[in-house]
Design a protein around this motif. Structure first.
Motif, mmCIF file in Angstrom:
data_model
loop_
_atom_site.group_PDB
_atom_site.id
_atom_site.type_symbol
_atom_site.label_atom_id
_atom_site.label_comp_id
_atom_site.label_asym_id
_atom_site.label_seq_id
_atom_site.Cartn_x
_atom_site.Cartn_y
_atom_site.Cartn_z
ATOM 1 N N ARG A 34 0.810 -1.268 0.028
ATOM 2 C CA ARG A 34 -0.027 0.181 -0.040
ATOM 3 C C ARG A 34 0.728 1.243 0.030
ATOM 4 N NH1 ARG A 34 -4.646 -0.962 4.645
ATOM 5 N NH2 ARG A 34 -6.126 -2.276 3.369
ATOM 6 N N MET A 35 1.971 1.167 0.529
ATOM 7 C CA MET A 35 3.063 2.082 0.755
ATOM 8 C C MET A 35 2.304 3.414 1.325
ATOM 9 S SD MET A 35 4.996 2.755 -2.947
ATOM 10 C CE MET A 35 3.392 2.934 -3.708
ATOM 11 N N ALA A 39 2.218 8.901 10.359
ATOM 12 C CA ALA A 39 2.532 10.131 11.075
ATOM 13 C C ALA A 39 4.004 10.238 11.250
ATOM 14 C CB ALA A 39 1.906 10.194 12.338
ATOM 15 N N GLN A 40 4.633 9.158 11.159
ATOM 16 C CA GLN A 40 6.207 9.310 11.413
ATOM 17 C C GLN A 40 6.867 9.144 9.834
ATOM 18 O OE1 GLN A 40 8.022 5.790 13.390
ATOM 19 N NE2 GLN A 40 9.832 7.035 14.131
ATOM 20 N N ALA A 41 7.791 10.212 9.658
ATOM 21 C CA ALA A 41 8.469 10.066 8.179
ATOM 22 C C ALA A 41 9.369 8.795 8.114
ATOM 23 C CB ALA A 41 9.539 11.215 8.346
ATOM 24 N N GLN A 42 9.388 8.205 7.015
ATOM 25 C CA GLN A 42 10.101 7.134 6.592
ATOM 26 C C GLN A 42 11.435 7.455 5.921
ATOM 27 O OE1 GLN A 42 7.716 3.957 4.765
ATOM 28 N NE2 GLN A 42 5.929 4.603 5.591
ATOM 29 N N ALA A 200 14.148 1.161 -9.338
ATOM 30 C CA ALA A 200 14.109 1.847 -7.883
ATOM 31 C C ALA A 200 13.546 3.299 -7.944
ATOM 32 C CB ALA A 200 15.667 1.785 -7.398
ATOM 33 N N LEU A 201 13.775 3.985 -8.959
ATOM 34 C CA LEU A 201 13.324 5.297 -9.264
ATOM 35 C C LEU A 201 11.858 5.453 -9.180
ATOM 36 C CD1 LEU A 201 14.393 8.355 -9.558
ATOM 37 C CD2 LEU A 201 14.186 7.943 -12.208
ATOM 38 N N TYR A 202 11.377 4.430 -9.770
ATOM 39 C CA TYR A 202 9.909 4.242 -9.902
ATOM 40 C C TYR A 202 9.281 3.995 -8.459
ATOM 41 C CZ TYR A 202 5.121 2.673 -11.401
ATOM 42 O OH TYR A 202 3.831 2.514 -11.533
ATOM 43 N N LEU A 203 9.851 2.941 -7.964
ATOM 44 C CA LEU A 203 9.612 2.887 -6.410
ATOM 45 C C LEU A 203 9.596 4.196 -5.450
ATOM 46 C CD1 LEU A 203 11.411 -0.614 -5.889
ATOM 47 C CD2 LEU A 203 8.873 -0.390 -6.241
ATOM 48 N N LEU A 204 10.639 4.691 -5.715
ATOM 49 C CA LEU A 204 11.081 6.115 -4.866
ATOM 50 C C LEU A 204 9.817 7.054 -5.242
ATOM 51 C CD1 LEU A 204 12.777 7.835 -3.145
ATOM 52 C CD2 LEU A 204 14.004 8.572 -5.287
ATOM 53 N N ALA A 205 9.653 7.228 -6.453
ATOM 54 C CA ALA A 205 8.742 8.184 -6.780
ATOM 55 C C ALA A 205 7.222 7.857 -6.187
ATOM 56 C CB ALA A 205 8.425 8.249 -8.488
ATOM 57 N N GLY A 206 7.054 6.582 -6.281
ATOM 58 C CA GLY A 206 5.578 5.892 -5.668
ATOM 59 C C GLY A 206 5.539 6.410 -4.327
ATOM 60 N N GLN A 207 6.670 6.069 -3.470
ATOM 61 C CA GLN A 207 6.667 6.156 -2.068
ATOM 62 C C GLN A 207 6.413 7.698 -1.602
ATOM 63 O OE1 GLN A 207 9.535 4.004 0.149
ATOM 64 N NE2 GLN A 207 9.247 2.222 -0.926
ATOM 65 N N VAL A 208 7.226 8.500 -2.305
ATOM 66 C CA VAL A 208 7.315 10.084 -1.858
ATOM 67 C C VAL A 208 6.036 10.643 -2.150
ATOM 68 C CG1 VAL A 208 8.429 12.315 -2.733
ATOM 69 C CG2 VAL A 208 9.691 10.086 -2.032
ATOM 70 N N MET A 209 5.470 10.236 -3.647
ATOM 71 C CA MET A 209 4.124 10.651 -3.840
ATOM 72 C C MET A 209 2.966 10.453 -3.192
ATOM 73 S SD MET A 209 4.523 10.517 -8.090
ATOM 74 C CE MET A 209 2.862 11.191 -8.333
ATOM 75 N N SER A 211 3.401 9.621 0.059
ATOM 76 C CA SER A 211 3.436 10.587 1.482
ATOM 77 C C SER A 211 2.897 11.950 1.158
ATOM 78 C CB SER A 211 4.748 10.474 1.698
ATOM 79 O OG SER A 211 5.767 11.422 0.975
ATOM 80 N N THR A 212 2.966 12.511 0.198
ATOM 81 C CA THR A 212 2.449 13.793 -0.015
ATOM 82 C C THR A 212 1.097 13.860 -0.698
ATOM 83 O OG1 THR A 212 3.366 14.031 -2.406
ATOM 84 C CG2 THR A 212 4.812 14.546 -0.723
ATOM 85 N N TRP A 213 0.516 12.870 -1.283
ATOM 86 C CA TRP A 213 -0.721 12.712 -1.902
ATOM 87 C C TRP A 213 -1.791 12.365 -0.974
ATOM 88 C CZ3 TRP A 213 -2.396 13.239 -7.301
ATOM 89 C CH2 TRP A 213 -1.539 13.770 -8.117
ATOM 90 N N GLY A 214 -1.292 11.419 -0.007
ATOM 91 C CA GLY A 214 -1.774 10.985 1.076
ATOM 92 C C GLY A 214 -2.777 9.556 0.623
ATOM 93 N N ARG A 215 -2.298 8.967 -0.671
ATOM 94 C CA ARG A 215 -2.659 7.753 -1.082
ATOM 95 C C ARG A 215 -1.835 7.351 -2.091
ATOM 96 N NH1 ARG A 215 -4.544 8.937 -6.246
ATOM 97 N NH2 ARG A 215 -5.202 10.961 -6.536
#
Length: 230
Positions: A34-35, A39-42, A200-209, A211-215
């Motif tokens: 789900r990524m 509340a705690q940054a990863q 890995a860049l795709y995974l990074l984008a998925g996780q960061v986005m 965290s900012t989009w909330g979904r």
């Protein structure tokens, strides 16, 4: 083996925003797929960033995309970005109870710290004819470690499995290239590494986005039906 009612309740426990708070393997797998932002940054994205940078440089040189004269930058980049950044991410994932990512980032962090020391102080002092075998001996045990991690990645999602499949090819090719001094296998390692960096860049984008989009924003692809608690 079936879960008890207490275990199932613990794994399904969620926070007010819907994030999984259990620390068992099922909860970890659901959290990874789900990524979910918490509340705690990863620090997982930091580990991915370190992996991307050092892998792009190292395998880009092996693939012939980057000039070989740039090789001296590998020692400092490998130690600080590929090594320490991934070690920090691995230690943080340990606190979260995420065994798979803690093992991946911790292992790769140690790999690059040791690799940087080899590149800077060990290999330059060796007979040139023995450097390939030394690199092969250093890389070979990691093939088995990465293979086990690759097997475990089958329980997460397609994006991670594809990326880690490329990583496995990289380590196999590096070991073979070290023992045989084969330029072809070196190129295989290089191009496979560039594919791994792209994954890995795709995974990074998925996780960061996420965290900012909330979904979840980018699809990762499920490898098995969702758990009842999903």
């Amino acid at each position: 083996m079936s879960e008890t009612a207490d275990q199932a309740a613990a794994l399904a426990r969620t926070s007010p925003n819907g994030s999984v708070t259990g620390t068992g393997p099922w909860a970890q797998a659901r959290s990874v797929r789900r990524m979910e932002p918490t509340a705690q940054a990863q620090l997982g994205p930091l580990g991915l960033a370190g992996f991307i940078v050092v892998t792009f440089i190292a395998t880009g040189i092996d693939a012939g995309v980057l000039p070989e004269r740039a090789a001296p930058v590998l020692a400092p980049v490998g130690f600080f970005i590929g090594g320490l950044a991934q070690l920090l991410a691995g230690l943080f994932q340990t606190q979260r109870g995420d065994t798979w990512h803690a093992t991946v980032f911790g292992s790769f962090g140690l790999f690059w710290c040791a690799k940087a020391v080899m590149l800077k102080w060990v290999l330059p002092g060796m007979d040139p004819s023995a450097r390939g075998a030394a690199s092969g001996v250093f890389t070979l045990p990691w093939v088995f470690v990465v293979f086990v991690l690759w097997l475990a990645s089958w329980r997460i999602h397609v994006a991670l499995l594809g990326t880690f499949s490329c990583v496995l090819v990289v380590f196999v090719a590096m070991a073979v290239a070290g023992f045989t001094d084969s330029t072809t296998w070196n190129r295989v390692a290089g191009w496979s590494g560039l594919l791994a960096a792209a994954g890995a860049l795709y995974l990074l984008a998925g996780q960061v986005m996420a965290s900012t989009w909330g979904r979840p924003v980018l699809p990762m692809g499920q490898l098995r039906p969702p758990d009842p608690a999903d």
